[in-house]
Design a protein around this motif. Structure first.
Motif, short mmCIF file in Angstrom:
data_model
loop_
_atom_site.label_atom_id
_atom_site.label_comp_id
_atom_site.label_asym_id
_atom_site.label_seq_id
_atom_site.Cartn_x
_atom_site.Cartn_y
_atom_site.Cartn_z
N PRO C 104 0.82 -1.22 0.00
CA PRO C 104 0.00 0.00 0.00
C PRO C 104 0.85 1.27 0.00
O PRO C 104 0.41 2.31 -0.48
CB PRO C 104 -0.82 -0.13 1.29
CG PRO C 104 -0.92 -1.60 1.52
CD PRO C 104 0.41 -2.16 1.06
N ASP C 158 -10.04 -8.66 -0.54
CA ASP C 158 -10.37 -7.29 -0.91
C ASP C 158 -9.18 -6.38 -0.54
O ASP C 158 -8.79 -6.33 0.63
CB ASP C 158 -11.63 -6.85 -0.14
CG ASP C 158 -12.10 -5.48 -0.57
OD1 ASP C 158 -11.27 -4.66 -1.04
OD2 ASP C 158 -13.31 -5.22 -0.44
N GLN C 160 -8.80 -3.48 0.14
CA GLN C 160 -8.95 -2.50 1.22
C GLN C 160 -8.62 -3.11 2.58
O GLN C 160 -8.45 -2.39 3.56
CB GLN C 160 -10.36 -1.90 1.22
CG GLN C 160 -11.46 -2.86 1.65
CD GLN C 160 -12.80 -2.15 1.82
OE1 GLN C 160 -12.95 -1.27 2.65
NE2 GLN C 160 -13.76 -2.55 1.00
N TYR C 161 -8.52 -4.45 2.63
CA TYR C 161 -8.16 -5.09 3.90
C TYR C 161 -6.68 -5.43 4.00
O TYR C 161 -6.25 -6.11 4.92
CB TYR C 161 -9.02 -6.34 4.13
CG TYR C 161 -10.49 -6.00 4.26
CD1 TYR C 161 -10.92 -5.13 5.26
CD2 TYR C 161 -11.42 -6.52 3.37
CE1 TYR C 161 -12.26 -4.78 5.36
CE2 TYR C 161 -12.76 -6.18 3.46
CZ TYR C 161 -13.18 -5.31 4.47
OH TYR C 161 -14.49 -4.95 4.57
N GLN C 164 -2.08 -2.00 6.59
CA GLN C 164 -1.60 -0.64 6.32
C GLN C 164 -0.54 -0.26 7.36
O GLN C 164 -0.74 -0.48 8.54
CB GLN C 164 -2.76 0.37 6.42
CG GLN C 164 -3.95 0.07 5.52
CD GLN C 164 -3.68 0.36 4.05
OE1 GLN C 164 -2.88 1.23 3.73
NE2 GLN C 164 -4.33 -0.40 3.16
#
Lengths: 277, 277, 277
Positions: C104, C158, C160-161, C164
């Motif tokens: 990310p 997904d 977004q998971y 981070q």
């Protein structure tokens, strides 16, 4: 017909923490010429060392197949007015890099064609101010591998106007001594001078033919050292200083199974006066 | 028909300042066999270390495709009377290098054919006294990639006469202890012993099956240390000494997220006595 | 029809003593996909450094040909519950590695597909507990080069998971200052911040357009330092601190022909507050 795979040799001073700079160059090359074969000549040249870069080129390039393309990025003047050049030698090798004295000290043959690289049509864009290895030299090397003519890259340059850097080497026939320059120091502590030995053991300008009983003397930090000339490490005792013809053709100073360069803090670029007794 | 691309693996102790020695070998190989694929196995073997070289060969070679040709240049005896050999194993790999004890400690299968390399028709000339990696081993490797038979290179050698070097490993079933040798120390500070673990956790000669509660003790510089056996780094607390089966199959000693080898000045070649409590 | 040769880029923190770990991965890849072309992106990432790994990926990957497959093994959590993922970006690159925050921070485009790697049919067996680079990531990379679909490797995830990890970068428009993070320090001592410069000289969030007369100040160990912004090394005097746009697009701090990072003991991961005067 499958095009011939060209070898591209890379020489830089990027060091072990600069691997990603090297891979950036390989990426740019691979994108332009997918079937070239890249060989790392060395990336551990001492930062900005014209002497080490010259030494490595002159002791390796002729081992490669003809038509090999060498890109050397030892470039203290990046971003200044220095030229980047592309040339072809009479013995059929290609070189790309800054015009900073390395090649005149390294080439074993004449230069057939030489050009200043200026045609940004062949560059990687945007062109940075600090990494011409990636943005100019790598893509030019790849285009040469794709058989683009050197003359496409810019105006021709008379090789006699290439920047010259002199690496000290002075013979004194009266005293039987040489003031030489250390060209390289390797991991084993072998110290490579810039004195070429002809026919295994001859220092030509002194008309000296070294024998296994010859002793060579040098002074370092006011201390005298001496060692015997030999032809094999195995002929010296452990920890004895010895002189021999190194694998690249120059007189080397070593200690059998010890690291002489480290012990004596000898680094490339240093001058050293040797006296043959 | 396109000839099969052969892989040539290179293992040397040339170190980070010896990259140009490695590239010299690659140049010689490329000139003789243009379609081989060269893979650097490692060039950071400790200078002259038979133990490290054996360890790296035995923990990597079987991962390569069959018919891979390995050239190993850990060669303290270069220029002496030591033989250079070329052999083919029963599991179908080729090895070229000095006969100095490395291979008998490294091979996992029998030897099918073995020859002394003597036929200078296949050498790179002139042959230097100090760099047989470039002048003898590299060209022989390339000729093997070109399908030249091993028997062309010199007289056959009965593998039972290969030089043997013993690497200490002594089990004491009465005391439940092992006197082992450190084979390698990596950048993370992991210390690899030469004690093979069978089935994840068994030290066979001791009939010991290590459990997650097993404690192992060792003494270094008169200080006692102990750690638990575990299967994953993540099971140990930060800075805790732990023992586990390393990725190459041997018992390793580590400290979670710290560099144990550096803290304890442990280097390959050292002996260490471990006691399983 | 000859299948297309795919490039596989390798990025690890194995360091100079971990070359045999790298070659183990190359061996596994070569056995599964004989015609891939492997490029070393870097193996000298600081052990476990998410920041350096992110920096190197984001400053190199887009230079490679599309469809290049990157395997990154900076994996402090190996053997824990962390996922290993395989994903394809919208700009058509593939990435394989642990889900630990690196990607990310590194990708310049969206993610097209993303999967957890779980199907051990594609692994190298036996799978060790400590070296998933060799046993899971390398073989998966090779299978992708063989055109196996990502969805074969495990359940989709997904994006977004994805884990981070935030790398500090805070602008203060009132004080005209930035609290930034050092992303990398190279062999020359160049210090790369994580402040992107737009159009050669603009720090966008501050609406500051750096000029050749701009001075930047920072404090380190209670000492104040300042330097001028410039566009070329050659514009600074020897030993003068200078700020410029580095070749990877970020603001860098250097000393002309000296090693600033070493002098000031600056390492990647450190925070630094810069004030534009």
């Amino acid at each position: 017909m499958t095009p011939k795979t060209r070898i591209i040799g890379l020489l830089t001073d990027f060091g072990i923490r600069g691997s990603h700079y090297v891979s950036s160059m390989k990426a740019v090359i691979s994108k332009i010429c997918s079937n070239s074969k890249i060989i790392d000549v060395s990336h551990t040249v001492k930062p900005f060392s014209i002497i080490e870069a010259s030494y490595i080129i002159k002791s390796t390039y002729h081992l490669f197949p003809e038509e090999t393309i060498f890109i050397y990025v030892i470039d203290p003047g990046v971003g200044s007015e220095r030229n980047v050049i592309a040339l072809k030698t009479e013995d059929n090798f290609y070189f790309i890099g800054p015009d900073n004295g390395i090649l005149p000290n390294a080439l074993k043959s004449g230069i057939l064609e030489c050009y200043k690289i200026q045609n940004d049509k062949y560059f990687h864009h945007p062109v940075s101010n600090t990494f011409h290895g990636r943005d100019i030299m790598a893509p030019i090397g790849a285009h040469i591998a794709n058989n683009i003519s050197l003359k496409e890259f810019g105006p021709s340059l008379d090789p006699q106007y290439l920047v010259q850097v002199s690496i000290p080497l002075e013979y004194d026939t009266r005293l039987n001594s040489v003031l030489c320059t250390i060209q390289y120091v390797d991991n084993f502590g072998n110290i490579t001078t810039n004195i070429p030995l002809v026919n295994e053991s001859t220092i030509e300008p002194l008309s000296v033919n070294l024998k296994k009983t010859s002793t060579i003397k040098f002074t370092l930090n006011k201390q005298n050292h001496r060692g015997k000339f030999t032809t094999h490490f195995s002929e010296a005792k452990k920890n004895e200083i010895l002189f021999l013809k190194g694998s690249t053709g120059y007189l080397e100073i070593s200690k059998n199974q010890a690291n002489l360069a480290q012990e004596m803090s000898i680094k490339s670029g240093m001058g050293l006066k040797l006296k043959i007794l």
